[in-house]
Design a protein around this motif. Structure first.
Motif, PDB file in Angstrom:
ATOM      1  N   ARG A  83       0.802  -1.226   0.000  1.00  0.00           N
ATOM      2  CA  ARG A  83       0.000   0.000   0.000  1.00  0.00           C
ATOM      3  C   ARG A  83       0.834   1.275   0.000  1.00  0.00           C
ATOM      4  N   GLN A  84       1.978   1.226   0.624  1.00  0.00           N
ATOM      5  CA  GLN A  84       2.791   2.440   0.761  1.00  0.00           C
ATOM      6  C   GLN A  84       4.084   2.353  -0.041  1.00  0.00           C
ATOM      7  N   GLY A  85       4.095   1.499  -1.067  1.00  0.00           N
ATOM      8  CA  GLY A  85       5.304   1.263  -1.851  1.00  0.00           C
ATOM      9  C   GLY A  85       5.901   2.512  -2.477  1.00  0.00           C
ATOM     10  N   VAL A  86       5.074   3.410  -2.988  1.00  0.00           N
ATOM     11  CA  VAL A  86       5.582   4.620  -3.639  1.00  0.00           C
ATOM     12  C   VAL A  86       6.289   5.503  -2.613  1.00  0.00           C
ATOM     13  N   ALA A  87       5.671   5.715  -1.480  1.00  0.00           N
ATOM     14  CA  ALA A  87       6.276   6.550  -0.428  1.00  0.00           C
ATOM     15  C   ALA A  87       7.543   5.893   0.121  1.00  0.00           C
ATOM     16  N   LEU A  88       7.521   4.586   0.279  1.00  0.00           N
ATOM     17  CA  LEU A  88       8.707   3.887   0.787  1.00  0.00           C
ATOM     18  C   LEU A  88       9.852   3.917  -0.219  1.00  0.00           C
ATOM     19  N   ALA A  89       9.531   3.851  -1.501  1.00  0.00           N
ATOM     20  CA  ALA A  89      10.564   3.967  -2.532  1.00  0.00           C
ATOM     21  C   ALA A  89      11.181   5.369  -2.503  1.00  0.00           C
ATOM     22  N   ALA A  90      10.345   6.388  -2.305  1.00  0.00           N
ATOM     23  CA  ALA A  90      10.864   7.759  -2.195  1.00  0.00           C
ATOM     24  C   ALA A  90      11.760   7.899  -0.970  1.00  0.00           C
ATOM     25  N   ALA A  91      11.379   7.257   0.124  1.00  0.00           N
ATOM     26  CA  ALA A  91      12.202   7.282   1.336  1.00  0.00           C
ATOM     27  C   ALA A  91      13.548   6.613   1.090  1.00  0.00           C
ATOM     28  N   ASN A  92      13.513   5.470   0.423  1.00  0.00           N
ATOM     29  CA  ASN A  92      14.750   4.764   0.097  1.00  0.00           C
ATOM     30  C   ASN A  92      15.646   5.626  -0.794  1.00  0.00           C
ATOM     31  N   ASN A  93      15.052   6.284  -1.778  1.00  0.00           N
ATOM     32  CA  ASN A  93      15.819   7.156  -2.666  1.00  0.00           C
ATOM     33  C   ASN A  93      16.417   8.343  -1.906  1.00  0.00           C
ATOM     34  N   ALA A  94      15.703   8.871  -0.934  1.00  0.00           N
ATOM     35  CA  ALA A  94      16.221   9.977  -0.126  1.00  0.00           C
ATOM     36  C   ALA A  94      17.425   9.532   0.692  1.00  0.00           C
ATOM     37  N   VAL A  95      17.351   8.324   1.232  1.00  0.00           N
ATOM     38  CA  VAL A  95      18.481   7.790   1.995  1.00  0.00           C
ATOM     39  C   VAL A  95      19.674   7.609   1.058  1.00  0.00           C
ATOM     40  N   ASP A  96      19.447   7.031  -0.113  1.00  0.00           N
ATOM     41  CA  ASP A  96      20.519   6.878  -1.095  1.00  0.00           C
ATOM     42  C   ASP A  96      21.157   8.225  -1.430  1.00  0.00           C
ATOM     43  N   ALA A  97      20.334   9.230  -1.676  1.00  0.00           N
ATOM     44  CA  ALA A  97      20.837  10.556  -2.066  1.00  0.00           C
ATOM     45  C   ALA A  97      21.707  11.158  -0.973  1.00  0.00           C
ATOM     46  N   ARG A  98      21.294  11.026   0.277  1.00  0.00           N
ATOM     47  CA  ARG A  98      22.102  11.569   1.366  1.00  0.00           C
ATOM     48  C   ARG A  98      23.450  10.870   1.445  1.00  0.00           C
ATOM     49  N   TYR A  99      23.452   9.552   1.335  1.00  0.00           N
ATOM     50  CA  TYR A  99      24.712   8.808   1.401  1.00  0.00           C
ATOM     51  C   TYR A  99      25.615   9.129   0.207  1.00  0.00           C
ATOM     52  N   LYS A 100      25.035   9.283  -0.976  1.00  0.00           N
ATOM     53  CA  LYS A 100      25.835   9.645  -2.148  1.00  0.00           C
ATOM     54  C   LYS A 100      26.481  11.014  -1.964  1.00  0.00           C
ATOM     55  N   ALA A 101      25.698  11.960  -1.446  1.00  0.00           N
ATOM     56  CA  ALA A 101      26.223  13.308  -1.232  1.00  0.00           C
ATOM     57  C   ALA A 101      27.294  13.332  -0.140  1.00  0.00           C
ATOM     58  N   GLN A 102      27.091  12.554   0.890  1.00  0.00           N
ATOM     59  CA  GLN A 102      28.014  12.572   2.017  1.00  0.00           C
ATOM     60  C   GLN A 102      29.275  11.748   1.789  1.00  0.00           C
ATOM     61  N   TYR A 103      29.155  10.616   1.105  1.00  0.00           N
ATOM     62  CA  TYR A 103      30.283   9.684   1.010  1.00  0.00           C
ATOM     63  C   TYR A 103      30.840   9.480  -0.401  1.00  0.00           C
ATOM     64  N   GLY A 104      30.213  10.033  -1.395  1.00  0.00           N
ATOM     65  CA  GLY A 104      30.726   9.889  -2.753  1.00  0.00           C
ATOM     66  C   GLY A 104      30.768   8.439  -3.203  1.00  0.00           C
ATOM     67  N   ALA A 105      31.910   8.036  -3.749  1.00  0.00           N
ATOM     68  CA  ALA A 105      32.051   6.701  -4.341  1.00  0.00           C
ATOM     69  C   ALA A 105      31.831   5.568  -3.348  1.00  0.00           C
ATOM     70  N   ARG A 106      32.059   5.804  -2.071  1.00  0.00           N
ATOM     71  CA  ARG A 106      31.881   4.716  -1.098  1.00  0.00           C
ATOM     72  C   ARG A 106      30.524   4.773  -0.384  1.00  0.00           C
ATOM     73  N   TRP A 107      29.567   5.471  -0.993  1.00  0.00           N
ATOM     74  CA  TRP A 107      28.264   5.659  -0.373  1.00  0.00           C
ATOM     75  C   TRP A 107      27.568   4.348  -0.045  1.00  0.00           C
ATOM     76  N   GLN A 108      27.649   3.383  -0.939  1.00  0.00           N
ATOM     77  CA  GLN A 108      26.889   2.143  -0.736  1.00  0.00           C
ATOM     78  C   GLN A 108      27.406   1.343   0.455  1.00  0.00           C
ATOM     79  N   SER A 109      28.709   1.227   0.595  1.00  0.00           N
ATOM     80  CA  SER A 109      29.239   0.484   1.744  1.00  0.00           C
ATOM     81  C   SER A 109      28.943   1.217   3.049  1.00  0.00           C
ATOM     82  N   GLU A 110      28.979   2.555   3.027  1.00  0.00           N
ATOM     83  CA  GLU A 110      28.646   3.323   4.227  1.00  0.00           C
ATOM     84  C   GLU A 110      27.173   3.154   4.587  1.00  0.00           C
ATOM     85  N   ARG A 111      26.315   3.170   3.587  1.00  0.00           N
ATOM     86  CA  ARG A 111      24.888   2.974   3.850  1.00  0.00           C
ATOM     87  C   ARG A 111      24.632   1.573   4.412  1.00  0.00           C
ATOM     88  N   GLU A 112      25.239   0.572   3.809  1.00  0.00           N
ATOM     89  CA  GLU A 112      25.058  -0.797   4.292  1.00  0.00           C
ATOM     90  C   GLU A 112      25.539  -0.937   5.731  1.00  0.00           C
TER      91      GLU A 112
END
Length: 192
Positions: A75-104
């Motif tokens: 039911r809330q898939g669209v909002a949850l996808a937007a939340a996930n994208n926001a988290v990704d964006a913050r990690y990309k901005a903060q950590y650059g190339a190593r964003w994914q490992s930092e997020r994990e």
């Protein structure tokens, strides 16, 4: 003083202070939980908490808990996808190339926070209550709902601070050390 150092060293190596303390929950709050997070990130943290509930709340209501979580995702898939994208964006901005490992790393800390066994009964009851209402929340009100309910989902993990106790230890050579505990001991694997 030698006995104090020996006791403290043993306590640190074993992961728990036992001399002069009452056993307390090994509750920890990783930095990612304290972070200044946006409303969308708050929603993601609520989703993490509820995902943990669906995974670990094994009781007579577990099928209801899992079904409620799955309904939330549908039911809330669209909002949850937007939340996930926001988290990704913050990690990309903060950590650059190593964003994914930092997020994990941080998401592992967050999942571990909600999976602590010390308060699972209370956490599961709280999560079930949140799950009973969140799937039906209007998507426009979902972030406000998350901001109101994240502290509720975290609350079971904060037991009252332990009361200080004092114990006198004699090393057999006339030296006495006072071993006292005034704060919660925080132990978590991997330095969380």
């Amino acid at each position: 003083m030698r006995i104090f150092r020996a006791l403290l060293g043993s306590a640190i190596l074993s992961g728990a202070l036992v001399v002069g303390m009452t056993a307390t929950a090994q509750t920890f709050k990783p930095t990612v939980v304290d972070a200044d997070i946006s409303p969308l990130e708050t929603l993601w943290h609520v989703r993490v908490a509820l995902n943990v509930a669906a995974l670990v709340c094994r009781d007579a209501d577990e099928t209801v808990t899992i079904a409620a979580y799955n309904t939330l995702i549908r039911r809330q898939g669209v909002a949850l996808a937007a939340a996930n994208n926001a988290v990704d964006a913050r990690y990309k901005a903060q950590y650059g190339a190593r964003w994914q490992s930092e997020r994990e790393r941080d998401m592992t800390k967050l999942y571990n926070f909600f999976a602590q066994p010390t308060a699972q009964a209370e956490f599961c009851a709280t999560a079930k209550s949140v799950l009973a209402t969140i799937a039906g929340v209007d998507p426009g009100a979902l972030m406000a709902f998350a901001q109101a309910n994240l502290p509720t989902l975290e609350a079971p993990f904060w037991s009252p601070a332990p009361q200080p106790q004092t114990q006198f230890a004699d090393d057999g050579h006339g030296s006495t050390a006072v071993v006292a505990a005034a704060a919660r001991v925080q132990v978590a694997p991997g330095g969380f």
